[in-house]
Design a protein around this motif. Structure first.
Motif, short mmCIF file in Angstrom:
data_model
loop_
_atom_site.label_atom_id
_atom_site.label_comp_id
_atom_site.label_asym_id
_atom_site.label_seq_id
_atom_site.Cartn_x
_atom_site.Cartn_y
_atom_site.Cartn_z
N THR A 9 23.16 15.94 31.25
CA THR A 9 23.76 15.04 32.51
C THR A 9 25.49 15.85 32.61
O THR A 9 26.00 16.01 33.45
CB THR A 9 24.32 13.71 32.38
N LEU B 148 17.56 11.45 24.50
CA LEU B 148 18.38 10.63 24.62
C LEU B 148 20.33 11.64 24.59
O LEU B 148 20.77 12.07 25.53
CB LEU B 148 18.80 9.29 24.09
N ILE B 149 19.78 12.73 23.14
CA ILE B 149 21.35 13.30 23.61
C ILE B 149 20.93 13.95 24.48
O ILE B 149 22.07 15.29 24.83
CB ILE B 149 21.16 13.75 21.96
N THR C 135 21.63 13.47 28.17
CA THR C 135 23.43 13.20 28.10
C THR C 135 24.03 14.81 28.06
O THR C 135 24.83 15.22 28.87
CB THR C 135 23.71 12.67 26.90
#
Length: 64
Positions: A12, A5-6, A9
């Protein structure tokens, strides 16, 4: 937070910066000050990519 997820992120954020840089470059002919804002975008993208790769490598090594 999961390492995936990091990294997702960070990528993104890099995508948003890329789009903002393209939009700023489209308007640069009309406003010269946008060139000053858009100029560091590639360096910020390189930094985000480096952070994501180093974080993913560190997390991958610690999980084995």
């Amino acid at each position: 937070m999961k390492p995936e997820l990091i990294v997702l992120t960070l990528t993104t954020i890099a995508l948003v910066l890329t789009l903002a840089g393209h939009i700023a470059m489209a308007f640069m002919l009309e406003h010269h000050s946008l060139g000053m804002v858009a100029a560091p975008v590639p360096f910020v993208l390189m930094l985000l990519a480096l952070i994501a790769v180093l974080y993913a490598a560190k997390t991958d090594k610690s999980s084995h």
